[in-house]
Design a protein around this motif. Structure first.
Motif, PDB file in Angstrom:
ATOM      1  N   ALA A  10       0.834  -1.203   0.000  1.00 38.19           N
ATOM      2  CA  ALA A  10       0.000   0.000   0.000  1.00 38.19           C
ATOM      3  C   ALA A  10       0.868   1.251   0.000  1.00 38.19           C
ATOM      4  O   ALA A  10       1.925   1.294   0.618  1.00 38.19           O
ATOM      5  CB  ALA A  10      -0.914   0.007   1.221  1.00 38.19           C
ATOM      6  N   ASP A  11       0.385   2.256  -0.717  1.00 42.50           N
ATOM      7  CA  ASP A  11       1.044   3.557  -0.754  1.00 42.50           C
ATOM      8  C   ASP A  11       0.790   4.245   0.583  1.00 42.50           C
ATOM      9  O   ASP A  11      -0.348   4.354   1.029  1.00 42.50           O
ATOM     10  CB  ASP A  11       0.473   4.386  -1.888  1.00 42.50           C
ATOM     11  N   THR A  12       1.863   4.647   1.244  1.00 39.75           N
ATOM     12  CA  THR A  12       1.741   5.325   2.526  1.00 39.75           C
ATOM     13  C   THR A  12       2.275   6.741   2.383  1.00 39.75           C
ATOM     14  O   THR A  12       3.469   6.961   2.431  1.00 39.75           O
ATOM     15  CB  THR A  12       2.536   4.577   3.612  1.00 39.75           C
ATOM     16  N   LYS A  13       1.373   7.666   2.127  1.00 38.45           N
ATOM     17  CA  LYS A  13       1.742   9.076   1.976  1.00 38.45           C
ATOM     18  C   LYS A  13       2.837   9.262   0.931  1.00 38.45           C
ATOM     19  O   LYS A  13       3.804   9.991   1.145  1.00 38.45           O
ATOM     20  CB  LYS A  13       2.168   9.660   3.319  1.00 38.45           C
ATOM     21  N   GLY A  14       2.706   8.563  -0.183  1.00 38.21           N
ATOM     22  CA  GLY A  14       3.667   8.705  -1.276  1.00 38.21           C
ATOM     23  C   GLY A  14       4.942   7.905  -1.130  1.00 38.21           C
ATOM     24  O   GLY A  14       5.838   8.011  -1.953  1.00 38.21           O
ATOM     25  N   ILE A  15       5.036   7.091  -0.089  1.00 36.36           N
ATOM     26  CA  ILE A  15       6.247   6.302   0.153  1.00 36.36           C
ATOM     27  C   ILE A  15       5.962   4.833  -0.115  1.00 36.36           C
ATOM     28  O   ILE A  15       5.007   4.268   0.413  1.00 36.36           O
ATOM     29  CB  ILE A  15       6.748   6.494   1.599  1.00 36.36           C
ATOM     30  N   VAL A  16       6.789   4.229  -0.952  1.00 32.68           N
ATOM     31  CA  VAL A  16       6.645   2.806  -1.266  1.00 32.68           C
ATOM     32  C   VAL A  16       7.385   2.000  -0.192  1.00 32.68           C
ATOM     33  O   VAL A  16       8.527   2.318   0.139  1.00 32.68           O
ATOM     34  CB  VAL A  16       7.232   2.511  -2.664  1.00 32.68           C
ATOM     35  N   PRO A  17       6.788   0.941   0.356  1.00 32.64           N
ATOM     36  CA  PRO A  17       7.435   0.151   1.414  1.00 32.64           C
ATOM     37  C   PRO A  17       8.535  -0.770   0.848  1.00 32.64           C
ATOM     38  O   PRO A  17       8.332  -1.956   0.591  1.00 32.64           O
ATOM     39  CB  PRO A  17       6.277  -0.648   2.008  1.00 32.64           C
ATOM     40  N   VAL A  18       9.708  -0.221   0.661  1.00 29.88           N
ATOM     41  CA  VAL A  18      10.822  -0.912   0.005  1.00 29.88           C
ATOM     42  C   VAL A  18      11.218  -2.190   0.736  1.00 29.88           C
ATOM     43  O   VAL A  18      11.371  -3.249   0.116  1.00 29.88           O
ATOM     44  CB  VAL A  18      12.043   0.044  -0.124  1.00 29.88           C
ATOM     45  N   PHE A  35       1.589  -9.938  -4.625  1.00 36.27           N
ATOM     46  CA  PHE A  35       1.585  -8.573  -4.115  1.00 36.27           C
ATOM     47  C   PHE A  35       0.243  -7.960  -4.515  1.00 36.27           C
ATOM     48  O   PHE A  35      -0.061  -7.830  -5.698  1.00 36.27           O
ATOM     49  CB  PHE A  35       2.705  -7.736  -4.734  1.00 36.27           C
ATOM     50  N   ILE A  36      -0.564  -7.592  -3.527  1.00 40.97           N
ATOM     51  CA  ILE A  36      -1.826  -6.909  -3.786  1.00 40.97           C
ATOM     52  C   ILE A  36      -1.516  -5.416  -3.781  1.00 40.97           C
ATOM     53  O   ILE A  36      -1.142  -4.854  -2.746  1.00 40.97           O
ATOM     54  CB  ILE A  36      -2.892  -7.247  -2.715  1.00 40.97           C
ATOM     55  N   LEU A  37      -1.637  -4.789  -4.942  1.00 38.27           N
ATOM     56  CA  LEU A  37      -1.250  -3.387  -5.101  1.00 38.27           C
ATOM     57  C   LEU A  37      -2.411  -2.465  -4.756  1.00 38.27           C
ATOM     58  O   LEU A  37      -3.454  -2.499  -5.401  1.00 38.27           O
ATOM     59  CB  LEU A  37      -0.781  -3.134  -6.534  1.00 38.27           C
ATOM     60  N   ASN A  38      -2.204  -1.656  -3.728  1.00 33.88           N
ATOM     61  CA  ASN A  38      -3.215  -0.726  -3.244  1.00 33.88           C
ATOM     62  C   ASN A  38      -2.637   0.677  -3.328  1.00 33.88           C
ATOM     63  O   ASN A  38      -1.957   1.136  -2.416  1.00 33.88           O
ATOM     64  CB  ASN A  38      -3.605  -1.082  -1.809  1.00 33.88           C
ATOM     65  N   GLY A  39      -2.851   1.351  -4.472  1.00 30.27           N
ATOM     66  CA  GLY A  39      -2.322   2.697  -4.661  1.00 30.27           C
ATOM     67  C   GLY A  39      -0.860   2.709  -5.078  1.00 30.27           C
ATOM     68  O   GLY A  39      -0.218   3.754  -5.037  1.00 30.27           O
ATOM     69  N   THR A  41       1.904   1.387  -8.166  1.00 29.15           N
ATOM     70  CA  THR A  41       1.958   0.895  -9.543  1.00 29.15           C
ATOM     71  C   THR A  41       2.994  -0.226  -9.668  1.00 29.15           C
ATOM     72  O   THR A  41       3.959  -0.271  -8.898  1.00 29.15           O
ATOM     73  CB  THR A  41       2.362   2.021 -10.513  1.00 29.15           C
ATOM     74  N   PRO A  42       2.804  -1.109 -10.632  1.00 35.13           N
ATOM     75  CA  PRO A  42       3.808  -2.138 -10.878  1.00 35.13           C
ATOM     76  C   PRO A  42       5.189  -1.536 -11.200  1.00 35.13           C
ATOM     77  O   PRO A  42       6.213  -2.096 -10.821  1.00 35.13           O
ATOM     78  CB  PRO A  42       3.259  -2.905 -12.090  1.00 35.13           C
ATOM     79  N   GLN A  43       5.199  -0.390 -11.853  1.00 37.21           N
ATOM     80  CA  GLN A  43       6.465   0.252 -12.198  1.00 37.21           C
ATOM     81  C   GLN A  43       7.247   0.666 -10.950  1.00 37.21           C
ATOM     82  O   GLN A  43       8.482   0.575 -10.934  1.00 37.21           O
ATOM     83  CB  GLN A  43       6.229   1.486 -13.093  1.00 37.21           C
ATOM     84  N   SER A  44       6.556   1.117  -9.903  1.00 31.92           N
ATOM     85  CA  SER A  44       7.268   1.512  -8.685  1.00 31.92           C
ATOM     86  C   SER A  44       7.874   0.298  -7.990  1.00 31.92           C
ATOM     87  O   SER A  44       8.948   0.375  -7.405  1.00 31.92           O
ATOM     88  CB  SER A  44       6.353   2.298  -7.735  1.00 31.92           C
ATOM     89  N   ILE A  45       7.209  -0.850  -8.078  1.00 29.07           N
ATOM     90  CA  ILE A  45       7.774  -2.073  -7.502  1.00 29.07           C
ATOM     91  C   ILE A  45       8.952  -2.540  -8.348  1.00 29.07           C
ATOM     92  O   ILE A  45       9.980  -2.968  -7.819  1.00 29.07           O
ATOM     93  CB  ILE A  45       6.695  -3.165  -7.376  1.00 29.07           C
TER      94      ILE A  45
END
Length: 177
Positions: A10-18, A35-39, A41-45
Motif C-alpha cells: 500500500a502507498d503510505t503518503k507517497g512512500i513505497v514500502p521498500v 503482491f496486492i497493489l493498493n495505490g 503501480t507495478p512500475q514503482s515495484i
C-alpha cells in the motif's frame, strides 16, 4: 494460481514500502508470492526489484502483481494463501469476505521479520542438487548469501546511492590529502 503468501503493498503518503517488497521477493524463491497493489503501480515495484532480480535464478516462483480492484484475482489469491499480510483495513475486510481462513490474516508490520527469518532458516530447493547436497558457493547470489538489509527506519526506507569511495581515518585526524 496457488499463492502461498499474499502481501498488500500500500502507498503510505507517497512512500513505497521498500523493505516489505524486498522481503516478499526474497520469500518468493520457494513459493509464489502475490503482491496486492493498493495505490502502488507495478512500475514503482519494478524500480525497487530491478537491481536484485538479475542476481537470482530465473527458475524461482517469483511474485505476482494483482491490483486490489481485480476482485476475481484477489479472491483467488486470498483463498489459496497460507498467510496474508494486510496493510489496510480495506484489504483485511476483503480478505475475510473473500474467504480467507481464520487466523491467517496478519498485520503487514509482522511480514518483514517473518519472511526474512523463514527465508534465512530454510534453504531453497534451488540451492541443492536434488539429493540434499548444497550447491551454494561463496559469492553465489543464492539464498544463503542474501545481502543484509539494515533497518535504519521503518519499512518505508528508500534506497539512496552511496559514494563510490570512503576514506577511513582515526577520529580527530586532519582532513585533507
Amino acid at each position: 494460481m496457488h499463492a502461498r503468501s499474499v502481501i498488500e503493498i500500500a502507498d503510505t503518503k507517497g512512500i513505497v514500502p521498500v523493505q516489505l517488497i524486498l522481503a516478499g521477493y526474497w520469500a518468493s524463491q520457494d513459493r509464489l508470492v502475490a503482491f496486492i497493489l493498493n495505490g502502488v503501480t507495478p512500475q514503482s515495484i519494478d524500480l525497487v526489484l530491478d537491481p536484485i532480480v538479475s542476481t537470482l535464478p530465473i527458475l524461482i516462483p517469483g511474485v505476482l502483481y494483482i491490483d486490489i480492484r481485480d476482485k476475481a484475482r484477489v479472491c483467488e489469491a486470498v483463498r489459496s494463501a497460507e498467510e496474508i499480510f494486510a496493510a489496510s483495513r480495506t484489504f483485511r475486510r476483503l480478505a475475510v469476505c473473500y474467504g480467507a481462513r481464520r487466523g491467517i490474516v496478519r498485520p503487514v508490520t509482522t511480514a518483514i521479520g517473518e519472511l526474512d527469518s523463514r527465508a534465512l532458516r530454510q534453504p531453497s530447493a534451488l540451492d541443492t542438487d536434488g539429493c540434499g547436497k548444497s550447491q551454494t558457493q561463496p559469492g553465489n547470489p543464492l539464498l544463503g548469501n542474501r545481502p543484509r538489509v539494515v533497518h535504519s527506519r521503518p519499512e518505508n526506507d528508500i534506497p539512496v546511492a552511496a559514494p563510490a569511495r570512503f576514506d577511513w581515518r582515526p577520529i580527530g585526524a586532519a582532513v585533507g590529502p
